[in-house]
Scaffold this active site. Structure first.
Site, PDB file in Angstrom:
ATOM      1  N   SER A  22       0.710  -1.228   0.176  1.00 26.60           N
ATOM      2  CA  SER A  22       0.251  -0.106   0.127  1.00 26.60           C
ATOM      3  C   SER A  22       1.262   1.450  -0.008  1.00 26.60           C
ATOM      4  O   SER A  22       2.345   1.236   0.556  1.00 26.60           O
ATOM      5  CB  SER A  22      -1.043   0.187   1.308  1.00 26.60           C
ATOM      6  N   GLU A  24       1.205   5.492   0.752  1.00 22.81           N
ATOM      7  CA  GLU A  24       0.790   6.523   1.657  1.00 22.81           C
ATOM      8  C   GLU A  24       1.223   7.975   0.422  1.00 22.81           C
ATOM      9  O   GLU A  24       2.339   8.511   0.601  1.00 22.81           O
ATOM     10  CB  GLU A  24       1.407   6.434   3.087  1.00 22.81           C
ATOM     11  N   ASP A 116      -0.836  14.657  16.572  1.00 23.70           N
ATOM     12  CA  ASP A 116      -0.297  15.646  17.356  1.00 23.70           C
ATOM     13  C   ASP A 116      -0.622  16.436  18.547  1.00 23.70           C
ATOM     14  O   ASP A 116      -1.998  17.380  17.662  1.00 23.70           O
ATOM     15  CB  ASP A 116       0.830  15.343  16.820  1.00 23.70           C
ATOM     16  N   HIS A 160       5.595   4.804  21.531  1.00 21.07           N
ATOM     17  CA  HIS A 160       5.503   6.231  20.683  1.00 21.07           C
ATOM     18  C   HIS A 160       5.683   6.998  22.167  1.00 21.07           C
ATOM     19  O   HIS A 160       6.147   6.120  23.091  1.00 21.07           O
ATOM     20  CB  HIS A 160       3.460   6.315  21.034  1.00 21.07           C
TER      21      HIS A 160
HETATM   22  P1  FAD Z   1      -2.096   6.371  19.285  1.00 21.78           P
HETATM   23  O1  FAD Z   1      -2.143   4.880  19.242  1.00 21.78           O
HETATM   24  O2  FAD Z   1      -3.434   6.727  20.737  1.00 21.78           O
HETATM   25  O3  FAD Z   1      -1.284   6.459  20.956  1.00 21.78           O
HETATM   26  C1  FAD Z   1       0.355   6.372  20.707  1.00 21.78           C
HETATM   27  C2  FAD Z   1       0.773   5.785  22.057  1.00 21.78           C
HETATM   28  O4  FAD Z   1       0.905   7.172  22.260  1.00 21.78           O
HETATM   29  C3  FAD Z   1       0.058   5.365  23.104  1.00 21.78           C
HETATM   30  O5  FAD Z   1       0.766   3.739  23.036  1.00 21.78           O
HETATM   31  C4  FAD Z   1       0.052   5.609  24.075  1.00 21.78           C
HETATM   32  O6  FAD Z   1       0.872   4.741  24.367  1.00 21.78           O
HETATM   33  C5  FAD Z   1       0.324   6.504  24.133  1.00 21.78           C
HETATM   34  N1  FAD Z   1      -0.045   7.880  24.263  1.00 21.78           N
HETATM   35  C6  FAD Z   1      -1.150   8.194  23.595  1.00 21.78           C
HETATM   36  N2  FAD Z   1      -1.614   9.186  24.300  1.00 21.78           N
HETATM   37  C7  FAD Z   1      -1.136   9.158  25.539  1.00 21.78           C
HETATM   38  C8  FAD Z   1      -1.585  10.481  26.665  1.00 21.78           C
HETATM   39  N3  FAD Z   1      -2.243  10.736  26.906  1.00 21.78           N
HETATM   40  N4  FAD Z   1      -0.796  10.084  27.752  1.00 21.78           N
HETATM   41  C9  FAD Z   1       0.208   9.467  27.521  1.00 21.78           C
HETATM   42  N5  FAD Z   1       0.647   7.778  26.880  1.00 21.78           N
HETATM   43  C10 FAD Z   1      -0.368   8.361  25.285  1.00 21.78           C
HETATM   44  N6  FAD Z   1      -0.711  11.876  12.022  1.00 21.78           N
HETATM   45  C11 FAD Z   1      -1.349  13.227  11.594  1.00 21.78           C
HETATM   46  O7  FAD Z   1      -1.629  13.884  11.949  1.00 21.78           O
HETATM   47  N7  FAD Z   1      -1.962  12.772  10.653  1.00 21.78           N
HETATM   48  C12 FAD Z   1      -1.727  12.135   9.394  1.00 21.78           C
HETATM   49  O8  FAD Z   1      -2.371  11.260   8.774  1.00 21.78           O
HETATM   50  C13 FAD Z   1      -1.117  10.831  10.520  1.00 21.78           C
HETATM   51  N8  FAD Z   1      -0.554   9.680   9.845  1.00 21.78           N
HETATM   52  C14 FAD Z   1       0.325   8.606  10.802  1.00 21.78           C
HETATM   53  C15 FAD Z   1      -0.289   7.094  10.198  1.00 21.78           C
HETATM   54  C16 FAD Z   1       0.910   6.557  10.608  1.00 21.78           C
HETATM   55  C17 FAD Z   1       0.766   5.198   9.857  1.00 21.78           C
HETATM   56  C18 FAD Z   1       1.232   6.352  11.740  1.00 21.78           C
HETATM   57  C19 FAD Z   1       2.227   5.582  12.831  1.00 21.78           C
HETATM   58  C20 FAD Z   1       1.750   7.904  12.802  1.00 21.78           C
HETATM   59  C21 FAD Z   1       0.982   8.920  12.397  1.00 21.78           C
HETATM   60  N9  FAD Z   1       0.309   9.896  12.364  1.00 21.78           N
HETATM   61  C22 FAD Z   1      -0.841  11.605  11.811  1.00 21.78           C
HETATM   62  C23 FAD Z   1       1.082  10.811  13.616  1.00 21.78           C
HETATM   63  C24 FAD Z   1       0.626  10.374  15.109  1.00 21.78           C
HETATM   64  O9  FAD Z   1      -0.925  11.095  14.818  1.00 21.78           O
HETATM   65  C25 FAD Z   1       1.199  10.704  16.293  1.00 21.78           C
HETATM   66  O10 FAD Z   1       1.963   9.778  16.378  1.00 21.78           O
HETATM   67  C26 FAD Z   1       0.580  10.919  17.489  1.00 21.78           C
HETATM   68  O11 FAD Z   1       1.393  11.282  18.640  1.00 21.78           O
HETATM   69  C27 FAD Z   1      -0.215  10.164  17.777  1.00 21.78           C
HETATM   70  O12 FAD Z   1      -1.186   9.849  17.507  1.00 21.78           O
HETATM   71  P2  FAD Z   1      -1.341   7.736  17.693  1.00 21.78           P
HETATM   72  O13 FAD Z   1      -3.293   7.209  17.076  1.00 21.78           O
HETATM   73  O14 FAD Z   1      -0.669   6.933  16.826  1.00 21.78           O
HETATM   74  O15 FAD Z   1      -1.764   7.569  19.012  1.00 21.78           O
END
Ligand code: FAD
Length: 305
Positions: A22, A24, A116, A160
């Site tokens: 896939s 991106e 983020d 993370h």
């Molecule tokens: P989550 O999976 O919800 O959390 C990631 C980790 O952070 C968790 O394992 C947890 O341990 C820790 N965590 C989360 N919240 C907390 C908290 N409140 N306190 C302590 N620990 C915490 N960003 C964008 O803006 N746009 C995009 O299109 C985008 N695409 C992405 C695609 C992929 C495949 C990946 C890997 C990342 C992408 N990101 C994108 C980046 C992502 O938004 C950031 O890494 C963000 O910081 C975490 O979002 P997440 O959904 O991965 O977090």
């Protein structure tokens, strides 16, 4: 997934599975970037990816551009688009509306993320007061309204940067799976051992969804290093050494970048990995070459016997 025969090292023939891939992309900002993205899509589409995803700018900054890129992919190609979406800066109602608009035009795959913090990586995250609290909450919100939408999520082989430890990190992955996510795509990594160790941890917890490695060919090493390091990815010294002295030599850098990424995916494939997600940076050349080395040929083209 397709199958092909290939000569085995001992001269016999064995059945090889073609990996599933896939791609991106990010939504373009200018007309020139738009033309460039479409040249890239046209070049990569014949490789028949299982889906192509389009990112969502930090804080929702590309909401409309992500939507129009996805809509154009749906309208003008046979590709299956996946729209990235984050929880940042929007109330649940607004997010639900975005998902609803995607659903209306035929999108059936969302990459659901927390996003983020508004202040940038390294600052503390605060959910929107009326928003989805975190990624698992978003996954649940999407699945509640649209059971037919496939939801992919993120995974972090190096954990993370905000995670206390791997256990806490995998708790979050588990919560996303429990909410309905059926695929995780990893943050970019360069040391395959990190991926395999992470995979062991995830499987040991009983999580069985595909954990698809995210592969980033580094077109511009210095720029990419800054970017990925901020997101918590380790850039090993051996990798930096490969790009030493090439700051003003883009052609050689490109060859080195292709060789490094091709080596990484071939080693993963050798260990049984059969699905790859490529961070294309909207460029086709390196990704096309790496897919070629994985045995993937444009639709209609035959692989030489
Ligand atoms: P989550 O999976 O919800 O959390 C990631 C980790 O952070 C968790 O394992 C947890 O341990 C820790 N965590 C989360 N919240 C907390 C908290 N409140 N306190 C302590 N620990 C915490 N960003 C964008 O803006 N746009 C995009 O299109 C985008 N695409 C992405 C695609 C992929 C495949 C990946 C890997 C990342 C992408 N990101 C994108 C980046 C992502 O938004 C950031 O890494 C963000 O910081 C975490 O979002 P997440 O959904 O991965 O977090």
């Amino acid at each position: 997934m397709t199958e092909a025969t290939s000569p085995a090292p001992d001269g016999g023939h064995r059945v090889l599975k073609h990996p599933s891939i896939s791609f991106e992309f990010f939504p373009p900002k200018t007309e020139e970037m738009e033309r460039n993205l479409w040249d890239t899509i046209k070049r990569l589409a014949p490789l028949a990816p299982s889906f192509v995803s389009v990112t969502y700018g930090a804080g929702g900054s590309t909401r409309e551009r992500t939507h129009s890129t996805i809509a154009r992919i749906l309208g003008e190609t046979d590709l299956i688009p996946a729209a990235h979406l984050t929880c940042v800066g929007a109330a649940c109602g607004e997010i639900d509306e975005i998902v609803g608009r995607y659903h209306e035009i035929g999108v059936r795959h969302i990459v659901a993320l927390r996003g983020d913090p508004v202040g940038g990586i390294g600052t503390s995250y605060a959910a929107h007061p009326d928003g989805y609290r975190n990624s698992a909450d978003l996954v649940a919100g999407i699945k509640r309204r649209h059971a037919d939408v496939e939801v992919s999520v993120s995974a972090y082989p190096e954990k993370h940067p905000e995670s206390r430890d791997f256990d806490a990190d995998i708790d979050v992955l588990q919560a996303k799976v429990d909410a309905g996510a059926t695929r995780a795509i990893t943050q970019v990594f360069f040391d395959n051992d990190l991926y395999f160790r992470y995979l062991d941890r995830v499987r040991a917890r009983g999580i069985s969804i595909p954990i698809v490695p995210g592969i980033m060919p580094m077109h511009n090493f210095k720029q990419a290093r800054n970017f990925v390091t901020r997101a918590g990815t380790t850039v090993p010294n051996w990798l930096a050494e490969k790009f030493e002295g090439l700051d003003d030599d883009a052609d050689t850098r490109k060859l080195v970048a292709a060789a490094v990424a091709a080596g990484q995916v071939q080693k993963l494939a050798k260990h049984g990995v059969d699905t790859f997600h490529f961070y294309t940076m909207n460029r086709a050349d390196l990704v096309f070459a790496i897919c070629h080395l994985l045995g993937i040929r444009p639709r209609g083209a035959q692989k030489a016997a």
